[in-house]
Design an enzyme around this catalytic site. Structure first.
Site, PDB file in Angstrom:
ATOM      1  N   CYS A  72      25.654 -53.301 -14.467  1.00  0.00           N
ATOM      2  CA  CYS A  72      25.218 -52.757 -15.738  1.00  0.00           C
ATOM      3  C   CYS A  72      23.744 -52.375 -15.611  1.00  0.00           C
ATOM      4  CB  CYS A  72      25.330 -53.814 -16.833  1.00  0.00           C
ATOM      5  SG  CYS A  72      26.948 -54.592 -16.895  1.00  0.00           S
ATOM      6  N   ARG A  88      24.584 -46.666 -13.967  1.00  0.00           N
ATOM      7  CA  ARG A  88      25.010 -48.005 -13.556  1.00  0.00           C
ATOM      8  C   ARG A  88      26.219 -48.506 -14.351  1.00  0.00           C
ATOM      9  NH1 ARG A  88      21.383 -50.793 -10.651  1.00  0.00           N
ATOM     10  NH2 ARG A  88      22.264 -52.747 -11.361  1.00  0.00           N
ATOM     11  N   TRP A 141      29.123 -51.704 -17.596  1.00  0.00           N
ATOM     12  CA  TRP A 141      30.302 -51.336 -16.815  1.00  0.00           C
ATOM     13  C   TRP A 141      31.156 -52.592 -16.769  1.00  0.00           C
ATOM     14  CZ3 TRP A 141      32.378 -52.724 -11.905  1.00  0.00           C
ATOM     15  CH2 TRP A 141      33.339 -51.841 -11.406  1.00  0.00           C
ATOM     16  N   ASN A 186      23.149 -58.631 -16.437  1.00  0.00           N
ATOM     17  CA  ASN A 186      23.823 -57.835 -15.411  1.00  0.00           C
ATOM     18  C   ASN A 186      24.191 -58.791 -14.285  1.00  0.00           C
ATOM     19  OD1 ASN A 186      24.641 -55.909 -13.523  1.00  0.00           O
ATOM     20  ND2 ASN A 186      22.553 -55.546 -12.827  1.00  0.00           N
ATOM     21  N   GLY A 187      25.452 -58.780 -13.887  1.00  0.00           N
ATOM     22  CA  GLY A 187      25.894 -59.677 -12.823  1.00  0.00           C
ATOM     23  C   GLY A 187      27.192 -60.343 -13.223  1.00  0.00           C
ATOM     24  N   GLU A 243      34.665 -38.747   4.556  1.00  0.00           N
ATOM     25  CA  GLU A 243      33.659 -38.544   3.522  1.00  0.00           C
ATOM     26  C   GLU A 243      34.043 -37.348   2.628  1.00  0.00           C
ATOM     27  OE1 GLU A 243      31.509 -40.133   2.147  1.00  0.00           O
ATOM     28  OE2 GLU A 243      30.235 -38.691   1.135  1.00  0.00           O
ATOM     29  N   LYS A 282      34.650 -37.641  -1.375  1.00  0.00           N
ATOM     30  CA  LYS A 282      33.883 -36.834  -2.326  1.00  0.00           C
ATOM     31  C   LYS A 282      34.833 -36.106  -3.271  1.00  0.00           C
ATOM     32  CE  LYS A 282      30.935 -37.996  -2.122  1.00  0.00           C
ATOM     33  NZ  LYS A 282      30.077 -39.001  -1.559  1.00  0.00           N
ATOM     34  N   GLU A 340      36.628 -38.573  -5.772  1.00  0.00           N
ATOM     35  CA  GLU A 340      35.837 -39.235  -6.807  1.00  0.00           C
ATOM     36  C   GLU A 340      35.313 -38.287  -7.883  1.00  0.00           C
ATOM     37  OE1 GLU A 340      32.348 -41.518  -5.616  1.00  0.00           O
ATOM     38  OE2 GLU A 340      31.904 -40.095  -4.034  1.00  0.00           O
ATOM     39  N   HIS A 368      52.765 -38.456  13.213  1.00  0.00           N
ATOM     40  CA  HIS A 368      53.349 -39.798  13.144  1.00  0.00           C
ATOM     41  C   HIS A 368      53.677 -40.201  11.705  1.00  0.00           C
ATOM     42  CE1 HIS A 368      52.683 -40.466  17.383  1.00  0.00           C
ATOM     43  NE2 HIS A 368      51.446 -40.008  17.239  1.00  0.00           N
ATOM     44  N   LYS A 428      27.153 -46.178 -10.216  1.00  0.00           N
ATOM     45  CA  LYS A 428      26.321 -45.823  -9.066  1.00  0.00           C
ATOM     46  C   LYS A 428      26.059 -47.017  -8.164  1.00  0.00           C
ATOM     47  CE  LYS A 428      23.780 -43.134  -6.583  1.00  0.00           C
ATOM     48  NZ  LYS A 428      24.551 -42.247  -5.700  1.00  0.00           N
TER      49      LYS A 428
HETATM   50  O1  M6R Z   1      24.518 -48.022  -2.683  1.00  0.00           O
HETATM   51  P1  M6R Z   1      25.480 -48.073  -1.545  1.00  0.00           P
HETATM   52  O2  M6R Z   1      25.218 -47.039  -0.503  1.00  0.00           O
HETATM   53  O3  M6R Z   1      25.619 -49.438  -0.937  1.00  0.00           O
HETATM   54  O4  M6R Z   1      26.886 -47.731  -2.204  1.00  0.00           O
HETATM   55  C1  M6R Z   1      28.069 -47.783  -1.462  1.00  0.00           C
HETATM   56  C2  M6R Z   1      29.194 -47.116  -2.197  1.00  0.00           C
HETATM   57  O5  M6R Z   1      29.435 -47.761  -3.419  1.00  0.00           O
HETATM   58  C3  M6R Z   1      28.918 -45.637  -2.475  1.00  0.00           C
HETATM   59  O6  M6R Z   1      28.655 -44.944  -1.298  1.00  0.00           O
HETATM   60  C4  M6R Z   1      30.128 -44.993  -3.178  1.00  0.00           C
HETATM   61  O7  M6R Z   1      31.223 -44.934  -2.312  1.00  0.00           O
HETATM   62  C5  M6R Z   1      29.756 -43.604  -3.694  1.00  0.00           C
HETATM   63  N1  M6R Z   1      30.290 -43.404  -5.009  1.00  0.00           N
HETATM   64  C6  M6R Z   1      30.276 -42.513  -2.855  1.00  0.00           C
HETATM   65  O8  M6R Z   1      29.950 -41.254  -3.335  1.00  0.00           O
END
Ligand code: M6R
Length: 600
Positions: free
Chosen positions: A2, A27, A74, A100-101, A475, A479, A482, A498, A595
């Protein structure tokens, strides 16, 4: 995971709290709330939904006071709802908190408090904190806070205010970020630096288990033992503008276009006459290691997969890349001869942090690759290298990824050099020019928008590649899913036959990356197998490859093969971006994501 904000000063607290929450919405954004202390009473407004919903309510019902706390949530425990939103207060509304936590032992604490007659309003773990503060409070909020924290297991960044001691806010942290700012006539606190920058660039980093008492004109820090301690403030070297959209429609697009600059910054001072300089690591004797781990999550894991392959190729050391959430539970073989590299944009990812702590406790030397200055992972590791991407706000990581690739390639070259291996001069000659190639790729954005059109009506997409190209397609697929919610899977191209090829039918979209010279022709052959079954293919390859029947072929600039991982990221990011736009998705705030993932 959060975002929290706090203000104690001489101005209206609400203004700071809301601007801060706006910067922290990445966040978490399923509910938001504030508590303001004014006229000797606490007034709380909170609501399910986006911050904008809270602002609308507050416009009709403004709150005034010079002390306040705010939260954007969140959900982890309890669905997003008005009651589960923060701040949480005790029954007589004399104490209020934002958290937060995760309070891991909240059930046990809740049972105990209920046995003492306490009733709970929410389903959250956080509410036990305020009820426990109430339980321990007699006439000293700091003492009650200490007693409460001593009972809590788990992670927290906490801001606490009370009508009993209306001139202060108490803040505390353990395993969740909290930064304090020294502003004009005020002290402010927040989960991340951008929330503070409009007010101050002078910040204090609170360490785990430390507390601070913030008043309008003073601040006192305490260690875990309750002794007052001194802390030096740090000046943040970037300004708020860097954290804003700068004329782009979205942060994601802005951050994609920032990559030439971010990479140039990351490379600054690192290569001189074909030699890599990572002076932060000069005290390490790399000869002592018999194995290397790379540990990370999500996009950072994909960068690690690439970095690990490059290191193994250059040094012949046994290298393993692992997803952080698996690392700890996989009984990893760690000893004093292990080098462990932890990659994280935020530097706060809970799984990566826990993996780092495990590796350290078992004797490994740890290096963090982080983007956020002063983040927990960067401070906990034995050594740290920063990517200089600047603040990354969009949930989908773009510039952090390519700067991680750059730094990981530099690191592999550096270790190889320190171990006495002769490096590929072409690689180090070309790396400083990679930003120019990216700038040219960005000029081709319309081609990538055209490729995105192929996905307009698709529910699925298939990404294929081999070797380093496999990390790139992982990757690319992440992308796409998401931000556009198109289901995308990445396969090692040789694995298609396979099983996954059973999914290919007339009109399926296959995105192939074939840039690694020793294996590109094999991927290109696999493409033919999908075309024969009706697939529409987009191929990213290099000049000189023989390509037949692929209408959408894009030839990447000629650079050493390792560097193609950086270049191909750009079109794959843009394809994801344009697909999300075509589908009308909220690009910067994809559903269900946040994030900074500070929960396991
Ligand atoms: O802050 P970090 O690089 O540790 O975050 C890792 C992942 O949570 C982050 O890369 C996530 O997969 C992104 N949403 C990808 O775009």
């Amino acid at each position: 995971m959060c975002g929290i904000t706090a203000y104690v000063g001489h101005q209206d607290a609400l203004t700071f709290l809301l601007q801060g929450l706006e910067k922290l919405e990445y966040r978490g954004y399923d509910s938001a709330g504030v508590t303001i202390l004014g006229d000797q009473k606490l007034s709380t407004v909170k609501t399910k939904g986006r911050l904008q919903d809270l602002i609308t309510i507050l416009k009709a019902q403004p709150l005034h006071g010079h002390v306040g706390i705010g939260h954007t949530r969140w959900a982890t425990h309890g669905v997003p709802s008005n009651l589960n939103s923060h701040p949480h207060s005790n029954a007589d509304e004399t104490i209020s908190i934002v958290h937060n936590g995760i309070i891991e032992n909240y059930r046990e604490l809740k049972d105990e408090l209920m046995a003492h007659g306490y009733t709970f309003q929410s389903e959250t773990d956080s509410e036990v904190v305020v009820q426990m503060l109430d339980y321990y409070y007699s006439d000293d909020l700091l003492a009650a806070t200490r007693q409460t924290l001593a009972r809590i297991e788990g992670s927290y960044a906490l801001c606490i205010l009370s009508t009993h001691e209306p001139d202060k806010i108490i803040v505390a942290r353990k395993d969740s970020p909290l930064i304090i700012g020294e502003a004009q006539g005020a002290y402010v606190a927040a989960s991340d630096i951008p929330a503070l920058l409009e007010y101050t660039k002078n910040v204090y980093f609170l360490e785990d288990n430390e507390l601070a008492v913030l008043k309008a004109d003073s601040i006192t820090f305490y260690n875990q033992q309750g002794q007052a301690i001194q802390k030096e403030s740090v000046e943040i070297p970037y300004d708020l503008e860097a954290a804003q959209k700068d004329g782009y429609d979205t942060f994601m697009l802005k951050e994609i276009y920032e990559q030439p600059h971010a990479i140039a910054e990351t490379l600054r001072g690192r290569i001189h006459e074909n030699k890599v300089y990572l002076d932060e690591l000069q005290n390490i004797d790399f000869n002592q290691y018999h194995q290397v781990y790379y540990v990370a999550c999500g996009t950072a894991y994909h960068a690690s997969l690439c970095g690990s392959q490059v290191l193994q190729k250059l040094t012949r050391l046994p290298v393993t890349a692992m997803v952080a959430s698996e690392f700890r539970y996989n009984d990893p073989l760690i000893d004093e001869k292990t080098l462990a590299i932890f990659v994280s944009q935020s530097g706060e990812t809970a799984d990566t942090l826990a993996a780092l702590r495990l590796a350290k406790s078992q004797g490994a030397t740890t290096i963090a690759i982080a983007n956020v200055l002063g983040s927990t992972i960067s401070r906990d590791a034995d050594y740290v290298l920063y990517t200089c991407a600047g603040p990354e706000i969009a949930v989908a990581s773009t510039k952090a990824y390519t700067t991680q690739l750059v730094l990981l390639i530099l690191l592999a070259c550096y270790i190889a050099d320190r171990l006495g291996f002769v490096l590929d001069a072409k690689l180090l000659e070309e790396l400083p020019h990679i930003s120019d190639h990216i700038a040219h790729l960005l000029e081709d954005h319309e081609r990538f928008a055209k490729y995105a059109k192929l996905l307009e009506d698709q529910r699925d997409a298939y990404f294929i590649g081999r070797n380093l190209d496999y990390a790139s397609v992982l990757e690319g697929a992440l992308k796409l899913k998401e931000v556009s919610y198109v289901h995308a899977d990445a396969y090692v191209a040789g694995e298609l036959k396979h099983g996954p090829i059973a999914l290919i039918e007339e009109g399926s979209v296959v995105i192939a990356v074939a840039t690694q010279p020793q294996i590109a022709s094999k991927t290109i052959n696999n493409i033919q197998e999908t075309i024969a079954r009706g697939a529409r293919v987009v191929l990213f390859t290099t000049a000189g490859q023989e390509v037949k029947n692929v209408a959408n072929t894009y030839y990447l600039p000629e650079v050493p093969a390792v560097l193609q991982t950086i270049l191909v990221a750009i079109p794959l990011q843009l394809i994801a971006y344009y697909t999300a736009c075509i589908k009308g998705c909220d690009v910067d705030k994809p559903r269900n994501l946040a994030k900074s993932v500070t929960v396991e």
